[in-house]
Design a protein around this motif. Structure first.
Motif, PDB file in Angstrom:
ATOM      1  N   ASN A 142     -22.001 -10.585   3.209  1.00  0.00           N
ATOM      2  CA  ASN A 142     -21.667 -11.574   2.360  1.00  0.00           C
ATOM      3  C   ASN A 142     -22.157 -11.268   0.930  1.00  0.00           C
ATOM      4  OD1 ASN A 142     -21.829 -14.306   0.917  1.00  0.00           O
ATOM      5  ND2 ASN A 142     -20.384 -14.596   2.432  1.00  0.00           N
TER       6      ASN A 142
ATOM      7  N   GLU B 183     -23.684 -17.640  13.117  1.00  0.00           N
ATOM      8  CA  GLU B 183     -23.070 -18.068  11.918  1.00  0.00           C
ATOM      9  C   GLU B 183     -23.484 -19.253  11.055  1.00  0.00           C
ATOM     10  OE1 GLU B 183     -18.823 -18.135  12.938  1.00  0.00           O
ATOM     11  OE2 GLU B 183     -18.492 -15.872  12.620  1.00  0.00           O
ATOM     12  N   GLU B 184     -23.723 -20.188  11.783  1.00  0.00           N
ATOM     13  CA  GLU B 184     -24.260 -21.532  11.219  1.00  0.00           C
ATOM     14  C   GLU B 184     -25.402 -21.306  10.522  1.00  0.00           C
ATOM     15  OE1 GLU B 184     -22.761 -24.524  11.615  1.00  0.00           O
ATOM     16  OE2 GLU B 184     -21.197 -23.565  12.447  1.00  0.00           O
TER      17      GLU B 184
ATOM     18  N   GLU C 262     -24.652 -19.226   7.344  1.00  0.00           N
ATOM     19  CA  GLU C 262     -24.179 -20.109   6.267  1.00  0.00           C
ATOM     20  C   GLU C 262     -25.130 -20.963   5.544  1.00  0.00           C
ATOM     21  OE1 GLU C 262     -21.409 -23.940   6.772  1.00  0.00           O
ATOM     22  OE2 GLU C 262     -20.560 -22.071   7.657  1.00  0.00           O
ATOM     23  N   GLU C 263     -25.959 -21.487   6.099  1.00  0.00           N
ATOM     24  CA  GLU C 263     -27.214 -22.251   5.330  1.00  0.00           C
ATOM     25  C   GLU C 263     -27.852 -21.633   4.587  1.00  0.00           C
ATOM     26  OE1 GLU C 263     -29.213 -26.034   5.113  1.00  0.00           O
ATOM     27  OE2 GLU C 263     -27.283 -25.599   5.691  1.00  0.00           O
TER      28      GLU C 263
ATOM     29  N   ARG D 184     -26.160 -19.995   0.957  1.00  0.00           N
ATOM     30  CA  ARG D 184     -26.230 -21.065  -0.100  1.00  0.00           C
ATOM     31  C   ARG D 184     -27.161 -20.693  -1.149  1.00  0.00           C
ATOM     32  NH1 ARG D 184     -28.981 -26.172  -0.147  1.00  0.00           N
ATOM     33  NH2 ARG D 184     -30.224 -26.506   1.866  1.00  0.00           N
TER      34      ARG D 184
ATOM     35  N   ALA E 163     -19.599 -24.245   2.864  1.00  0.00           N
ATOM     36  CA  ALA E 163     -19.009 -24.218   4.332  1.00  0.00           C
ATOM     37  C   ALA E 163     -18.240 -23.006   4.379  1.00  0.00           C
ATOM     38  CB  ALA E 163     -18.237 -25.514   4.712  1.00  0.00           C
ATOM     39  N   MET E 164     -18.432 -22.304   5.285  1.00  0.00           N
ATOM     40  CA  MET E 164     -17.500 -20.836   5.348  1.00  0.00           C
ATOM     41  C   MET E 164     -16.352 -21.318   6.484  1.00  0.00           C
ATOM     42  SD  MET E 164     -20.530 -17.991   5.431  1.00  0.00           S
ATOM     43  CE  MET E 164     -21.821 -17.945   4.183  1.00  0.00           C
TER      44      MET E 164
ATOM     45  N   ASP F  83     -15.449 -16.472   6.982  1.00  0.00           N
ATOM     46  CA  ASP F  83     -15.800 -16.515   5.425  1.00  0.00           C
ATOM     47  C   ASP F  83     -14.445 -15.834   4.686  1.00  0.00           C
ATOM     48  OD1 ASP F  83     -17.254 -16.995   3.175  1.00  0.00           O
ATOM     49  OD2 ASP F  83     -18.202 -15.095   3.182  1.00  0.00           O
TER      50      ASP F  83
ATOM     51  N   GLU G 288     -14.234 -20.413   1.273  1.00  0.00           N
ATOM     52  CA  GLU G 288     -15.418 -21.249   1.429  1.00  0.00           C
ATOM     53  C   GLU G 288     -14.857 -22.642   0.850  1.00  0.00           C
ATOM     54  OE1 GLU G 288     -18.873 -19.787  -0.055  1.00  0.00           O
ATOM     55  OE2 GLU G 288     -18.755 -17.673   1.331  1.00  0.00           O
TER      56      GLU G 288
END
Length: 444
Positions: free
Chosen positions: A18, A347-348, A351-352, A355, A366-367, A371, A374
């Motif tokens: 990412n 993934e969770e 994502e956190e 940011r 939130a992806m 992704d 977003e």
């Protein structure tokens, strides 16, 4: 931003993938084969070594690091990495843990151990399961602006009244915005002339009430709320999910075949009805009326078992199934064979963490669809391209693949229209094509 990631497992690789185009990234891992793979696969500095060793961290560029993420598969190692970093750097540190007790201890210590932020994977997943359970047929649900705003993704079938309708015709909800549509491999930004098709996955943003009303009108054929929850597996994720449902007034049922673990959970969760049995036993499922459950969550210790349990639950007549998957490559497979929602803990977590690499104004992300897009929450400053101008005018300064979904101002929800003028301090929730995210962030 210079980001140093310790641990090149699935979470670390997701972070690298990412960030590699927009940030300087260094990665540390003890496995030489993984380090070689990183070198050829990602545009990162890959260093072989122990992330708890200060010398190794300096070899990876600690003196330049703005952010250090410790995301190995060992909780204690991640905490030690952060503590080591703080002995010789002011970098912001993030530790990934799975043990909620460590999170509680860290919170009680007011940010101790040299950790600036701690991410508890199992708790994140449990919270995601609970959010999804509250919206009929939702594929994904996220909260923004302290819970004032919801983002949800729904798949519509051929029977949905939305099929063949334009967005302009379906846009009848006072406090909800159609944001995007995923159609096969295509991502479509919702415009007035966009026509919905069967199989589309639609992203909406708005108040919880409007999003739920939309779900009941256009997606689900049931008006009854989720009440009967069955969790299969006393894993830490299963335990935390039951605890989350208990905390919100539910009395979930949990199936665990191992005697000692079942007893441990029953003692820790008094409002959870624990059943000691094998969830693949169809006679047991029938005897316990599992078919009457509103949702079954498969949280066993392997993807294959979770797939089997989910399929069995569907076979006996369960309305909705949620499965935990550790291998990200299985996500599409699970959903293809009919599992309603597949949640990947890594993934969770990624994502956190990601940011924190966004602009200082970014409050939450939130992806969506691995992704491809977003949804981001941004607090507007005086110099934002959106501030003090009608949205219809300010959108000229943004790429075409952006939708302003909702605005929070002083705790009040504002549904954006062309004449709406965002103000400094507003929290704006936007749907953004991931390919233009950096361009959008630069003007926000």
């Amino acid at each position: 931003m210079y980001v140093l990631v310790v641990g090149a497992g699935e979470v670390g690789k997701m972070i690298a993938s990412n960030l590699e185009d927009s940030h300087d990234v260094a990665m540390v891992d003890r496995d030489p084969d993984i380090v070689d793979d990183l070198t050829y696969t990602y545009d990162v500095l890959a260093v072989e070594g122990d992330g708890t060793d200060l010398e190794v961290l300096h070899e990876a560029g600690l003196e330049k690091a703005d952010l250090v993420v410790a995301c190995t598969d060992n909780d204690e190692t991640n905490i030690v990495v952060c503590g080591t970093v703080k002995t010789d750097s002011d970098a912001f540190t993030i530790a990934r843990v799975r043990n909620r007790t460590l999170l509680d201890t860290w919170q009680g210590s007011q940010g101790g151990f040299g950790v600036n932020f701690m991410v508890c994977t199992d708790l994140l997943v449990a919270q995601t399961i609970f959010r999804i359970s509250g919206f009929p047929q939702a594929q994904d649900v996220e909260m923004f602006a302290g819970g004032l705003i919801r983002m949800a993704e729904f798949e519509i079938d051929a029977q949905s009244p939305l099929v063949d309708q334009r967005v302009s015709e379906a846009d009848e909800y006072d406090s909800m915005t159609f944001a995007g549509v995923f159609r096969g491999e295509e991502m479509i930004v919702a415009r007035g002339e966009t026509v919905f098709c069967a199989g589309d996955r639609i992203v909406v943003i708005g108040s919880p009430e409007s999003v739920k009303e939309f779900a009941l009108d256009a997606v689900s054929d049931t008006t009854s709320p989720t009440e009967d929850v069955v969790i299969v597996g006393g894993s830490e994720i299963g335990f935390q999910a039951a605890r989350e449902f208990e905390a919100h007034g539910f009395e979930p049922r949990l199936i665990e075949r191992e005697h000692d673990r079942a007893r441990e959970i029953a003692e820790a969760l008094p409002k959870t009805f624990v059943m000691e049995n094998d969830a693949t036993d169809r006679e047991f499922l029938a005897r316990e009326h599992i078919d009457e459950a509103d949702i079954v969550v498969a949280a066993l210790d392997s993807d294959e078992k979770n797939l089997l349990v989910s399929l069995l639950a569907q076979r006996v007549g369960v309305d909705r199934t949620v499965a935990i998957i550790e291998n990200t490559q299985y996500t599409d497979l699970f959903e293809t064979v009919g599992i309603d929602v597949a949640i990947n803990p890594r993934e969770e977590t990624a994502e956190e963490i990601i940011r924190f690499t966004r602009t200082n104004q970014t409050e939450k992300i939130a992806m969506l669809e691995h992704d491809r897009a977003e949804v981001i929450e941004v607090e507007l400053g005086e110099d934002s391209a959106l501030t003090g101008r009608p949205i219809a005018e300010s959108m000229d300064d943004l790429p075409n693949c952006v939708v302003i979904g909702a605005i929070s101002r002083g705790g009040d929800l504002i549904t954006p229209r062309g004449t709406t003028e965002p103000q400094p301090g507003d929290h704006v929730v936007l749907f953004v094509d991931a390919t233009v995210l950096d361009e959008v962030s630069a003007v926000l």
